[in-house]
Enzyme design. Structure first.
Site, PDB file in Angstrom:
ATOM      1  N   THR A   1      -8.079  -8.250   6.499  1.00  0.00           N
ATOM      2  CA  THR A   1      -7.330  -9.401   7.029  1.00  0.00           C
ATOM      3  C   THR A   1      -6.898  -9.103   8.462  1.00  0.00           C
ATOM      4  O   THR A   1      -7.028  -9.948   9.363  1.00  0.00           O
ATOM      5  CB  THR A   1      -6.082  -9.682   6.159  1.00  0.00           C
ATOM      6  OG1 THR A   1      -6.470  -9.709   4.787  1.00  0.00           O
ATOM      7  CG2 THR A   1      -5.413 -10.984   6.543  1.00  0.00           C
TER       8      THR A   1
ATOM      9  N   GLU B   1       1.842   2.368   7.724  1.00  0.00           N
ATOM     10  CA  GLU B   1       2.296   0.975   7.570  1.00  0.00           C
ATOM     11  C   GLU B   1       3.785   0.924   7.231  1.00  0.00           C
ATOM     12  O   GLU B   1       4.518   0.073   7.732  1.00  0.00           O
ATOM     13  CB  GLU B   1       1.463   0.272   6.498  1.00  0.00           C
ATOM     14  CG  GLU B   1       0.019   0.063   6.960  1.00  0.00           C
ATOM     15  CD  GLU B   1      -0.923  -0.428   5.874  1.00  0.00           C
ATOM     16  OE1 GLU B   1      -2.029  -0.850   6.231  1.00  0.00           O
ATOM     17  OE2 GLU B   1      -0.582  -0.384   4.694  1.00  0.00           O
TER      18      GLU B   1
ATOM     19  N   GLY C   1      -4.223  -0.376  -0.220  1.00  0.00           N
ATOM     20  CA  GLY C   1      -5.631  -0.479  -0.612  1.00  0.00           C
ATOM     21  C   GLY C   1      -6.538   0.203   0.407  1.00  0.00           C
ATOM     22  O   GLY C   1      -7.583   0.751   0.061  1.00  0.00           O
ATOM     23  N   GLY C   2      -6.118   0.199   1.660  1.00  0.00           N
ATOM     24  CA  GLY C   2      -6.919   0.828   2.717  1.00  0.00           C
ATOM     25  C   GLY C   2      -6.433   2.228   3.072  1.00  0.00           C
ATOM     26  O   GLY C   2      -6.875   2.802   4.076  1.00  0.00           O
TER      27      GLY C   2
ATOM     28  N   ASP D   1      -1.825  -5.955  -0.767  1.00  0.00           N
ATOM     29  CA  ASP D   1      -2.705  -6.125  -1.927  1.00  0.00           C
ATOM     30  C   ASP D   1      -2.110  -7.151  -2.882  1.00  0.00           C
ATOM     31  O   ASP D   1      -2.825  -7.942  -3.481  1.00  0.00           O
ATOM     32  CB  ASP D   1      -2.912  -4.780  -2.627  1.00  0.00           C
ATOM     33  CG  ASP D   1      -3.574  -3.783  -1.699  1.00  0.00           C
ATOM     34  OD1 ASP D   1      -4.656  -4.108  -1.170  1.00  0.00           O
ATOM     35  OD2 ASP D   1      -2.994  -2.723  -1.442  1.00  0.00           O
TER      36      ASP D   1
ATOM     37  N   ASP E   1       0.817  -7.621   9.076  1.00  0.00           N
ATOM     38  CA  ASP E   1      -0.022  -6.868   8.142  1.00  0.00           C
ATOM     39  C   ASP E   1      -0.355  -7.759   6.949  1.00  0.00           C
ATOM     40  O   ASP E   1       0.193  -8.860   6.806  1.00  0.00           O
ATOM     41  CB  ASP E   1       0.704  -5.591   7.683  1.00  0.00           C
ATOM     42  CG  ASP E   1      -0.244  -4.533   7.144  1.00  0.00           C
ATOM     43  OD1 ASP E   1      -1.448  -4.805   6.993  1.00  0.00           O
ATOM     44  OD2 ASP E   1       0.228  -3.407   6.864  1.00  0.00           O
TER      45      ASP E   1
HETATM   46  C1  5RP Z   1      -4.029  -1.134   3.831  1.00  0.00           C
HETATM   47  C2  5RP Z   1      -3.255  -2.272   3.263  1.00  0.00           C
HETATM   48  C3  5RP Z   1      -3.860  -3.634   3.391  1.00  0.00           C
HETATM   49  O1  5RP Z   1      -2.956  -4.481   4.015  1.00  0.00           O
HETATM   50  C4  5RP Z   1      -4.174  -4.161   2.008  1.00  0.00           C
HETATM   51  O2  5RP Z   1      -4.963  -3.207   1.308  1.00  0.00           O
HETATM   52  C5  5RP Z   1      -4.930  -5.496   2.098  1.00  0.00           C
HETATM   53  O3  5RP Z   1      -6.175  -5.285   2.657  1.00  0.00           O
HETATM   54  P1  5RP Z   1      -7.198  -6.449   2.979  1.00  0.00           P
HETATM   55  O4  5RP Z   1      -6.669  -7.230   4.121  1.00  0.00           O
HETATM   56  O5  5RP Z   1      -8.477  -5.727   3.301  1.00  0.00           O
HETATM   57  O6  5RP Z   1      -7.330  -7.310   1.747  1.00  0.00           O
HETATM   58  O7  5RP Z   1      -2.206  -2.135   2.712  1.00  0.00           O
HETATM   59  O8  5RP Z   1      -3.415   0.110   3.561  1.00  0.00           O
END
Ligand code: 5RP
Length: 222
Positions: free
Chosen positions: A30, A102, A95-96, A83, A80
């Site tokens: 995103t 963050e 998730g990343g 998930d 930001d």
């Molecule tokens: C990374 C995060 C992301 O904001 C979360 O995983 C959402 O990711 P995406 O935008 O790819 O759906 O917390 O650590």
């Protein structure tokens, strides 16, 4: 489909950029779309504190000024995704695998704007995703036992080393009816760096893109 919705939400978030400020930027797909759009507002942005190497790489491609968090006392707005997020604006993130940065950058920021598509807006946290926890590798087995103690199952995320040289446990079956208690419990286990529950530093504004192509904005203040 999801990408289209992520772009739609990201476009809507851009209107919060106004002055010549320093902003914070998270990580993930995103946010990657958001950076592409942010480029159009470059003249309004003094500089950016970025939460991951991948976001920094993309920001540098667009020639944004990058600031290190240690040099900044305060950030106006942090953008930001998450998930999962509930109506109290509490989130699961990580998730990343960029959860530690963050959490630090969002904690230094006055306002946290969370950009999501509607699949991430949930009634109860933890039904769809495990909770990521960044840990020091030598504490892995001990931490897994401490999590088992509260009924949770932790699995090491394969092929993942964080930017701080640590590993990620994805934690399933947590009872998240009181997520703040769980955030504190996990934070207190020796060897834990960061838990991807954001219940103390919640979002302030959530921008939700919907399947019918509309946007809904939830502001904590209202
Ligand atoms: C990374 C995060 C992301 O904001 C979360 O995983 C959402 O990711 P995406 O935008 O790819 O759906 O917390 O650590």
């Amino acid at each position: 489909m999801f990408n289209k919705l992520k772009i739609l939400a990201a476009k809507s978030a851009i209107k919060y950029i106004k002055n010549n400020n320093i902003i914070g930027i998270g990580s993930g797909t995103t946010i990657s779309h958001f950076i592409d759009i942010l480029f159009t507002k470059k003249k309004n942005i003094k500089g950016i504190v970025s939460a991951s190497k991948s976001s920094t790489k993309k920001l540098k491609k667009y020639k944004f000024n990058i600031y290190q968090i240690n040099k900044i006392k305060k950030i106006g707005i942090y953008f930001d995704s998450a998930d999962e997020i509930n109506k109290k604006m509490q989130m699961i993130k990580g998730g990343g695998a960029a959860l530690t940065n963050e959490k630090i950058i969002s904690s230094v920021s006055d306002i946290f704007i969370c950009i999501i598509d509607e699949s991430k807006y949930v009634k109860n946290l933890g039904i769809l995703h495990p909770v990521p926890v960044e840990i020091i590798p030598l504490a892995e087995k001990f931490i897994i036992r401490k999590l088992l103690h509260i009924g949770a199952i932790a699995k090491r995320r394969i092929n993942t080393i964080t930017e701080h040289g640590n590993i990620i446990l994805d934690v399933y079956k947590l009872n998240l009816h009181e997520p703040m208690k769980i955030e504190k419990y996990i934070n207190n286990i020796p060897g834990v760096i960061t838990v991807g529950l954001f219940t103390q530093r919640c979002a302030d504004i959530v921008i939700i893109s919907k399947n019918n192509q509309t946007i809904s904005i939830i502001n904590k203040k209202n």
